[in-house]
Design a protein around this motif. Structure first.
Motif, PDB file in Angstrom:
ATOM      1  N   LEU A  65     -13.618  10.083   5.149  1.00  0.00           N
ATOM      2  CA  LEU A  65     -13.431   8.784   5.788  1.00  0.00           C
ATOM      3  C   LEU A  65     -12.089   8.211   5.349  1.00  0.00           C
ATOM      4  O   LEU A  65     -11.905   7.880   4.179  1.00  0.00           O
ATOM      5  CB  LEU A  65     -14.570   7.837   5.402  1.00  0.00           C
ATOM      6  N   VAL A  66     -11.147   8.119   6.281  1.00  0.00           N
ATOM      7  CA  VAL A  66      -9.839   7.545   5.963  1.00  0.00           C
ATOM      8  C   VAL A  66      -9.826   6.100   6.452  1.00  0.00           C
ATOM      9  O   VAL A  66     -10.089   5.819   7.617  1.00  0.00           O
ATOM     10  CB  VAL A  66      -8.684   8.360   6.585  1.00  0.00           C
ATOM     11  N   ARG A  67      -9.572   5.188   5.523  1.00  0.00           N
ATOM     12  CA  ARG A  67      -9.541   3.755   5.834  1.00  0.00           C
ATOM     13  C   ARG A  67      -8.083   3.298   5.839  1.00  0.00           C
ATOM     14  O   ARG A  67      -7.391   3.398   4.825  1.00  0.00           O
ATOM     15  CB  ARG A  67     -10.341   2.970   4.802  1.00  0.00           C
ATOM     16  N   ILE A  68      -7.646   2.797   6.970  1.00  0.00           N
ATOM     17  CA  ILE A  68      -6.239   2.472   7.164  1.00  0.00           C
ATOM     18  C   ILE A  68      -5.999   0.992   6.901  1.00  0.00           C
ATOM     19  O   ILE A  68      -6.750   0.131   7.374  1.00  0.00           O
ATOM     20  CB  ILE A  68      -5.802   2.852   8.590  1.00  0.00           C
ATOM     21  N   ASN A  69      -4.963   0.713   6.152  1.00  0.00           N
ATOM     22  CA  ASN A  69      -4.554  -0.663   5.881  1.00  0.00           C
ATOM     23  C   ASN A  69      -4.272  -1.374   7.204  1.00  0.00           C
ATOM     24  O   ASN A  69      -3.506  -0.880   8.030  1.00  0.00           O
ATOM     25  CB  ASN A  69      -3.286  -0.634   5.015  1.00  0.00           C
ATOM     26  N   PRO A  70      -4.880  -2.539   7.450  1.00  0.00           N
ATOM     27  CA  PRO A  70      -4.675  -3.211   8.744  1.00  0.00           C
ATOM     28  C   PRO A  70      -3.244  -3.655   8.997  1.00  0.00           C
ATOM     29  O   PRO A  70      -2.884  -3.951  10.136  1.00  0.00           O
ATOM     30  CB  PRO A  70      -5.622  -4.419   8.668  1.00  0.00           C
ATOM     31  N   PHE A  71      -2.399  -3.704   7.965  1.00  0.00           N
ATOM     32  CA  PHE A  71      -1.002  -4.083   8.157  1.00  0.00           C
ATOM     33  C   PHE A  71      -0.119  -2.878   8.494  1.00  0.00           C
ATOM     34  O   PHE A  71       1.072  -3.033   8.738  1.00  0.00           O
ATOM     35  CB  PHE A  71      -0.459  -4.765   6.896  1.00  0.00           C
ATOM     36  N   THR A  72      -0.692  -1.685   8.510  1.00  0.00           N
ATOM     37  CA  THR A  72       0.081  -0.472   8.752  1.00  0.00           C
ATOM     38  C   THR A  72       0.400  -0.325  10.233  1.00  0.00           C
ATOM     39  O   THR A  72      -0.453  -0.550  11.089  1.00  0.00           O
ATOM     40  CB  THR A  72      -0.710   0.760   8.272  1.00  0.00           C
ATOM     41  N   GLY A  73       1.645   0.083  10.538  1.00  0.00           N
ATOM     42  CA  GLY A  73       2.071   0.269  11.917  1.00  0.00           C
ATOM     43  C   GLY A  73       1.566   1.568  12.522  1.00  0.00           C
ATOM     44  O   GLY A  73       0.951   2.404  11.849  1.00  0.00           O
ATOM     45  N   PHE A  74       1.855   1.760  13.809  1.00  0.00           N
ATOM     46  CA  PHE A  74       1.314   2.898  14.556  1.00  0.00           C
ATOM     47  C   PHE A  74       1.724   4.228  13.943  1.00  0.00           C
ATOM     48  O   PHE A  74       0.885   5.115  13.738  1.00  0.00           O
ATOM     49  CB  PHE A  74       1.783   2.824  16.014  1.00  0.00           C
ATOM     50  N   PRO A 103      -2.183 -11.602  16.727  1.00  0.00           N
ATOM     51  CA  PRO A 103      -1.131 -11.036  15.880  1.00  0.00           C
ATOM     52  C   PRO A 103      -1.345 -11.421  14.422  1.00  0.00           C
ATOM     53  O   PRO A 103      -1.850 -12.496  14.116  1.00  0.00           O
ATOM     54  CB  PRO A 103       0.155 -11.669  16.434  1.00  0.00           C
ATOM     55  N   ARG A 104      -0.968 -10.533  13.531  1.00  0.00           N
ATOM     56  CA  ARG A 104      -1.038 -10.824  12.105  1.00  0.00           C
ATOM     57  C   ARG A 104       0.381 -10.847  11.545  1.00  0.00           C
ATOM     58  O   ARG A 104       1.279 -10.178  12.056  1.00  0.00           O
ATOM     59  CB  ARG A 104      -1.904  -9.807  11.363  1.00  0.00           C
ATOM     60  N   LYS A 105       0.560 -11.623  10.488  1.00  0.00           N
ATOM     61  CA  LYS A 105       1.872 -11.710   9.868  1.00  0.00           C
ATOM     62  C   LYS A 105       1.965 -10.679   8.760  1.00  0.00           C
ATOM     63  O   LYS A 105       1.209 -10.706   7.793  1.00  0.00           O
ATOM     64  CB  LYS A 105       2.129 -13.112   9.315  1.00  0.00           C
ATOM     65  N   HIS A 106       2.897  -9.761   8.918  1.00  0.00           N
ATOM     66  CA  HIS A 106       3.087  -8.675   7.966  1.00  0.00           C
ATOM     67  C   HIS A 106       3.762  -9.209   6.709  1.00  0.00           C
ATOM     68  O   HIS A 106       4.464 -10.223   6.754  1.00  0.00           O
ATOM     69  CB  HIS A 106       3.967  -7.594   8.619  1.00  0.00           C
ATOM     70  N   PRO A 107       3.564  -8.546   5.556  1.00  0.00           N
ATOM     71  CA  PRO A 107       4.258  -8.981   4.338  1.00  0.00           C
ATOM     72  C   PRO A 107       5.774  -9.063   4.485  1.00  0.00           C
ATOM     73  O   PRO A 107       6.425  -9.820   3.772  1.00  0.00           O
ATOM     74  CB  PRO A 107       3.859  -7.910   3.314  1.00  0.00           C
ATOM     75  N   ASN A 108       6.361  -8.273   5.413  1.00  0.00           N
ATOM     76  CA  ASN A 108       7.815  -8.353   5.609  1.00  0.00           C
ATOM     77  C   ASN A 108       8.202  -9.451   6.602  1.00  0.00           C
ATOM     78  O   ASN A 108       9.340  -9.509   7.049  1.00  0.00           O
ATOM     79  CB  ASN A 108       8.373  -7.005   6.066  1.00  0.00           C
ATOM     80  N   ARG A 109       7.225 -10.306   6.965  1.00  0.00           N
ATOM     81  CA  ARG A 109       7.397 -11.472   7.835  1.00  0.00           C
ATOM     82  C   ARG A 109       7.412 -11.128   9.322  1.00  0.00           C
ATOM     83  O   ARG A 109       7.554 -12.010  10.163  1.00  0.00           O
ATOM     84  CB  ARG A 109       8.663 -12.271   7.472  1.00  0.00           C
TER      85      ARG A 109
END
Length: 495
Positions: free
Chosen positions: A164-173, A205-211
């Motif tokens: 089971l691979v759980r992907i960080n929701p902030f990760t891009g495509f 939309p979510r705000k990424h740590p890089n803004r």
């Protein structure tokens, strides 16, 4: 305006500024790794902003108990009635609680559904285009055993061994695809377990740590990968409660954890180290851990038997990267703008990683590479409108003095489902280019290069823009990080 019943951290869902200004609770300090741990699913009568799936407060990320209690708290705050249920999911343990119990989650119409409905008038033309695309799931593919195991896993998910691979929701495509491809390769090596993918989906939309603002649609809305199992769909439909009954025995790793990576360097039977029914891998950034497998002769052997002696990342990527119907339609429209079988130079302007001077250098580089050639066409993509505007100004300033044909795409962005679809289609189009210009720091460009890979050793050639120069490099893929070497003189691009 009443305040929400929790404090929303900076990296939580993007709310309207007026709503954010009204919050009367002080935000707690947070650690980035805590984010994405507690999700709420359901509808909310009080505000449509949080309909669907959204992240809960920083407080609820810290403990499973606090997260699960949020279902009842939010149900009451929203003013929901009857069976207008809200469900809380604590991702590290996959435990969930629904309030009221026994009620179904009431879905709302999504933008994805609207987009697909709008396409119906073009269905016949799209179907003809898709018929011309070679199937990645044909009977001749080397992954038939993997597909058979995936089919069994879908029907008996509570009993079967799985990764089971759980992907960080902030990760891009692109990084998400890297994580899935690496996990698929690990499954192929192990040979005894199916692959489940926890692919977080955004409704706002979510705000990424890089803004940056980012948005992600569902995996199967973007790619046609019927044998890649969506964890949230499969486990919900097939024995969800039973699947988690042995959760305390699961083995969990982060994909950039040295304890996990050291196992991939072993010369022993890897199955001896992965004995639990569920192996849970948290992918923080889409780390390309599969390069350790491909560099390990002992672990590479079963892959060579499956894909041939010169196996590389390319066959797995080709298997995964088949566009969905809506993406294929966008790609078909892009290809229509080019003459049949046209060769072209593809340029990707990643505005977050490239300043204005670097972006202009990339445009000059593409011009120098294309001018005077029979295939002197340039196709330009950017993740932001300012990149497109700069490209238009640059080529308008040439006054027709250069013998090139230029197509400047609209900015694909990353803040809505429509923009994400356009971006994925742009990636497929960029992969068709005979020359690529951009920065090797962009995982989007690297994924396009990998998709275009025809070298069985996994080596691709790019033009990397750096310090006012466009440098021809050869990159060995998969990257961890990208392993590129300069292969020729720098192509200087003076202003």
């Amino acid at each position: 305006m009443q305040s929400l019943p929790f404090s929303i951290p900076v990296l939580s869902i993007l709310l309207a500024s007026s709503l954010v200004a009204s919050l009367d609770a002080e935000e707690e300090p947070y650690v980035y790794e805590d984010f994405g741990r507690c999700h709420l699913v359901g509808a909310c009568r009080r505000t449509s902003i949080v309909n669907g799936t959204w992240e809960d407060s920083g407080i609820a990320y810290k403990l499973e108990r606090l997260c699960l209690e949020r279902a009842q708290t939010f149900f009451r705050w929203c003013g929901n009635e009857g069976c207008e249920a809200v469900e809380a999911v604590y991702l590290p343990t996959a435990r969930r609680r629904r309030y009221p119990e026994g009620c179904e989650i009431q879905g709302t119409r999504t933008l994805q559904q609207d987009q697909q409905q709008d396409m119906r008038k073009d269905d016949d033309e799209v179907d003809r285009h898709l018929a011309s695309v070679p199937s990645k799931n044909a009977d001749s593919n080397p992954f038939k055993a993997f597909e058979a195991l995936q089919d069994e896993t879908m029907l008996q998910v509570a009993e079967k061994k799985v990764l089971l691979v759980r992907i960080n929701p902030f990760t891009g495509f692109a990084n998400r695809l890297f994580a899935i491809a690496s996990s698929m390769i690990l499954c192929l090596v192990l040979g005894d377990r199916g692959l489940l993918v926890d692919w977080p989906v955004d409704t706002t939309p979510r705000k990424h740590p890089n803004r940056e603002l980012s948005f992600m649609g569902a995996l199967h809305d973007l790619l046609d990968v019927p044998h890649i199992l969506d964890f949230n769909v499969v486990v919900t439909k097939h024995d969800g409660a039973k699947f988690h009954q042995d959760v305390k025995f699961w083995h969990s790793f982060h994909d950039d954890d040295e304890n996990f990576l050291s196992l991939l360097r072993t010369e022993e039977d890897l199955n001896q180290h992965f004995r639990s029914r569920v192996i849970q891998v948290f992918s923080s950034y889409g780390y390309f851990y599969s390069h350790l497998i491909l560099d390990n002769p002992h672990l590479r052997a079963p892959l060579e038997r499956m894909m041939g002696r010169e196996c590389c990342f390319y066959p797995v990527l080709q298997y995964l990267m088949k566009p969905s119907k809506i993406v294929a339609f966008r790609l078909w429209r892009m290809n229509r703008r080019m003459p049949s079988h046209a060769n072209f130079t593809g340029v990707h302007l990643r505005t977050f990683l490239m300043n204005e001077e670097t972006r202009l250098t990339a445009l000059r580089c593409a011009l120098n590479l294309s001018e005077g050639k029979e295939d002197g066409r340039i196709s330009i993509f950017s993740d932001a409108e300012k990149g497109i505007q700069e490209a238009n100004r640059f080529f308008e300033g040439l006054h027709g003095d250069r013998n090139v044909s230029v197509h400047v795409s609209s900015a694909h962005g990353r803040s809505s489902f429509d923009e994400v679809v356009e971006g994925v289609a742009s990636l497929f189009h960029l992969a068709q280019s005979v020359r690529m210009v951009g920065t090797t720091n962009s995982t989007f460009l690297i994924l396009a290069a990998m998709l275009s890979c025809k070298d069985p050793t996994g080596t691709v050639r790019l033009h990397h823009v750096q310090n006012g120069n466009c440098i021809a490099v050869e990159c060995k893929l998969p990257p961890a990080p990208v392993r590129c070497v300069e292969v020729g003189e720098q192509l200087c691009t003076p202003k």
